[in-house]
Design a protein around this motif. Structure first.
Motif, PDB file in Angstrom:
ATOM      1  N   CYS A  31       0.836  -1.220   0.134  1.00 49.20           N
ATOM      2  CA  CYS A  31       0.109   0.081  -0.069  1.00 49.20           C
ATOM      3  C   CYS A  31       0.858   1.314   0.006  1.00 49.20           C
ATOM      4  N   GLY A  32       0.485   2.459  -0.437  1.00 47.75           N
ATOM      5  CA  GLY A  32       0.902   3.697  -0.336  1.00 47.75           C
ATOM      6  C   GLY A  32       2.438   3.741  -0.997  1.00 47.75           C
ATOM      7  N   THR A  33       3.248   4.232  -0.056  1.00 47.27           N
ATOM      8  CA  THR A  33       4.698   4.310  -0.533  1.00 47.27           C
ATOM      9  C   THR A  33       5.344   2.878  -0.823  1.00 47.27           C
ATOM     10  N   SER A  34       4.962   1.972   0.028  1.00 46.83           N
ATOM     11  CA  SER A  34       5.417   0.754  -0.258  1.00 46.83           C
ATOM     12  C   SER A  34       5.091   0.093  -1.466  1.00 46.83           C
ATOM     13  N   SER A  39       6.337  -3.648   3.383  1.00 39.41           N
ATOM     14  CA  SER A  39       5.611  -2.850   4.194  1.00 39.41           C
ATOM     15  C   SER A  39       6.651  -2.201   5.312  1.00 39.41           C
ATOM     16  N   GLN A  40       6.606  -1.053   5.426  1.00 41.43           N
ATOM     17  CA  GLN A  40       7.631  -0.414   6.468  1.00 41.43           C
ATOM     18  C   GLN A  40       7.144  -1.065   7.769  1.00 41.43           C
ATOM     19  N   SER A  41       5.775  -0.798   8.245  1.00 43.66           N
ATOM     20  CA  SER A  41       5.308  -1.181   9.555  1.00 43.66           C
ATOM     21  C   SER A  41       5.131  -2.725   9.752  1.00 43.66           C
ATOM     22  N   THR A  74       0.197  -3.329   8.272  1.00 34.48           N
ATOM     23  CA  THR A  74      -0.800  -2.754   7.403  1.00 34.48           C
ATOM     24  C   THR A  74      -2.055  -4.029   7.001  1.00 34.48           C
ATOM     25  N   VAL A  79       5.057  10.214   9.542  1.00 34.97           N
ATOM     26  CA  VAL A  79       3.853   9.651   9.018  1.00 34.97           C
ATOM     27  C   VAL A  79       4.522   9.440   7.342  1.00 34.97           C
ATOM     28  N   SER A 104       6.572   8.326   4.574  1.00 31.95           N
ATOM     29  CA  SER A 104       7.551   7.597   4.365  1.00 31.95           C
ATOM     30  C   SER A 104       8.798   7.815   3.593  1.00 31.95           C
ATOM     31  N   LYS A 154       3.721  12.440  -1.665  1.00 31.02           N
ATOM     32  CA  LYS A 154       4.549  12.980  -0.442  1.00 31.02           C
ATOM     33  C   LYS A 154       4.178  14.267  -0.465  1.00 31.02           C
ATOM     34  N   GLU A 175       0.360  14.631   0.998  1.00 31.35           N
ATOM     35  CA  GLU A 175       0.266  14.166   2.153  1.00 31.35           C
ATOM     36  C   GLU A 175       0.583  15.039   3.211  1.00 31.35           C
TER      37      GLU A 175
HETATM   38  O1  M6R Z   1       3.452   0.380   6.676  1.00 30.86           O
HETATM   39  P1  M6R Z   1       3.440   0.175   5.412  1.00 30.86           P
HETATM   40  O2  M6R Z   1       4.596   0.400   4.480  1.00 30.86           O
HETATM   41  O3  M6R Z   1       2.605  -1.017   5.089  1.00 30.86           O
HETATM   42  O4  M6R Z   1       2.541   1.362   5.131  1.00 30.86           O
HETATM   43  C1  M6R Z   1       1.926   1.500   3.856  1.00 30.86           C
HETATM   44  C2  M6R Z   1       1.199   2.868   3.794  1.00 30.86           C
HETATM   45  O5  M6R Z   1       0.175   3.133   4.741  1.00 30.86           O
HETATM   46  C3  M6R Z   1       2.247   4.119   3.578  1.00 30.86           C
HETATM   47  O6  M6R Z   1       3.302   3.916   2.947  1.00 30.86           O
HETATM   48  C4  M6R Z   1       1.690   5.415   3.520  1.00 30.86           C
HETATM   49  O7  M6R Z   1       1.264   5.508   2.218  1.00 30.86           O
HETATM   50  C5  M6R Z   1       2.716   6.327   4.015  1.00 30.86           C
HETATM   51  N1  M6R Z   1       2.079   7.483   5.007  1.00 30.86           N
HETATM   52  C6  M6R Z   1       3.316   7.421   2.854  1.00 30.86           C
HETATM   53  O8  M6R Z   1       4.250   8.388   3.079  1.00 30.86           O
END
Ligand code: M6R
Length: 370
Positions: free
Chosen positions: A57-60, A104-106, A109, A159, A161, A246, A249
């Motif tokens: 999702c998102g940046t990932s 995924s960063q976290s 998700t 927030v 990424s 970016k 956001e």
């Molecule tokens: O933790 P994740 O990489 O799975 O999160 C995915 C997105 O929620 C995340 O990249 C979001 O788009 C960022 N806030 C973008 O900067």
């Protein structure tokens, strides 16, 4: 903890050279990607992979999109990339011998996790293996995946990424190289060229960061704008998408990204002197095509900011402001490096607008509900 930085986002942007060093540490030698980079179990899995399905999702997700170009162009392996919230609800066709990669960063998700859990139900029957590229050890995604590659970006607090994205791209470039090598899709020489390029990356990012003052000046033209358009071709298209994400956001300016070749299929109608157009113009096979797209924008009175490298020579003219960002033209290192000025641009526009940079309205760092 913030040191000289006003915000975590700024600190994290400047931590990127180190984050790359830490992510490469123990994964490469002078000339090779180490076979253990994805764990010892990976070798037999990677040898059998016929295609790659990336979910994020998102940046990932944008990191995944960049790597699609690498998978198909550099090693000729089919790669599909999809946002998790679509994939999980559309009954996708799963091909045999797919490597299912979540990014995924976290690692928490909700949609990405649900897509992974769903694919695991058909994993045996279809010989599907799962890999997660994740920044948080002991997260839900790492627990549920066969293989794990940890990006060593360190904690990302903002927030928006930034350093996580950069290290995800490093991880993906290693994945492309390892699969390419195991399946004899790339030569050893090619592998060494990629590894040497990655070793240069921290320095390249550092030199892109040195352009902060120029980018800060450019940001002044944005604070009163309602819209912005980002253009790129090839891997720079997903980088344009990331730049637009970016900006929207953290500065709340509506921003869209388009592959430059799509301009005349609609968005050209938007162009006038009030919408800044940001183009990413590395010196590559697509540069001449991009230059003619820029002329299309110019002819409609558009105001353009072009990020180029030392060899692009786009040339400043009326309505077209060119910024030399990097000396780099490598296929893997270029998108990673060109992303940096776009991060800085979003940051400085947000600073001028006075938004809450690290905690933008309506957003959470970790999206654990769908
Ligand atoms: O933790 P994740 O990489 O799975 O999160 C995915 C997105 O929620 C995340 O990249 C979001 O788009 C960022 N806030 C973008 O900067």
């Amino acid at each position: 903890e913030l040191g000289d930085h006003r915000h975590y986002m700024h600190k994290e942007i400047f931590e990127q050279p180190q984050a790359v060093i830490d992510t490469l540490e123990g994964r490469i030698s002078q000339e090779h990607v180490l076979p253990s980079a994805f764990g010892y179990q990976a070798e037999s899995i990677f040898k059998e992979v016929k295609q790659v399905q990336i979910i994020a999702c998102g940046t990932s997700y944008h990191a995944g999109l960049v790597s699609k170009y690498w998978f198909e162009d550099i090693i000729g392996l089919p790669c599909s990339v999809e946002v998790a919230s679509e994939y999980r609800y559309r009954n996708p066709v799963v091909q045999d011998n797919t490597l299912f990669v979540t990014i995924s960063q976290s690692g928490e998700t909700a949609d990405t996790l649900a897509a992974l859990q769903q694919i695991k139900q058909v994993a045996n029957e279809k010989n599907v293996s799962t890999l997660t590229i994740c920044n948080v050890p002991e997260s839900s995604l790492t627990r549920e995946s066969d293989l794990t590659f940890l990006t060593h970006a360190g904690p990302e607090i903002g927030v928006a990424s930034t350093k996580a994205f950069t290290t995800q791209l490093v991880a993906l470039s290693l994945l492309v190289t390892v699969i390419g090598k195991l399946q004899k899709r790339i030569s050893e020489r090619r592998e060494t060229i990629i590894v040497k390029g990655l070793q240069k990356l921290p320095g390249l990012i550092q030199s892109a960061l040195a352009h902060e003052e120029v980018v800060k000046e450019i940001a002044k033209n944005f604070s009163d704008k309602d819209n912005a358009l980002f253009l790129g071709r090839g891997t720079m298209y997903p980088i344009a998408m990331e730049g637009a994400l970016k900006l929207k956001e953290i500065s709340y300016i509506h921003a869209e990204a388009y592959p430059a070749g799509e301009l005349k299929h609609g968005p050209l109608a938007l162009i006038d002197e009030n919408i800044p157009v940001i183009a990413i113009a590395p010196h590559n096979d697509l540069l001449e095509k991009l230059k003619s797209n820029l002329q299309e924008v110019k002819a409609r009175g558009g105001q353009m900011i072009v990020f180029e490298d030392e060899q692009s020579n786009v040339g400043s003219e009326d309505g077209l402001h060119v910024v030399k960002t990097t000396t780099n033209v490598g296929r893997i290192t270029a998108p990673i490096t060109f992303n940096v000025p776009l991060q800085l641009l979003a940051y400085h526009v947000a600073l001028i607008k006075g938004t809450d940079v690290d905690q933008p309205r309506n957003l959470a760092k970790s999206v654990t509900v769908e």
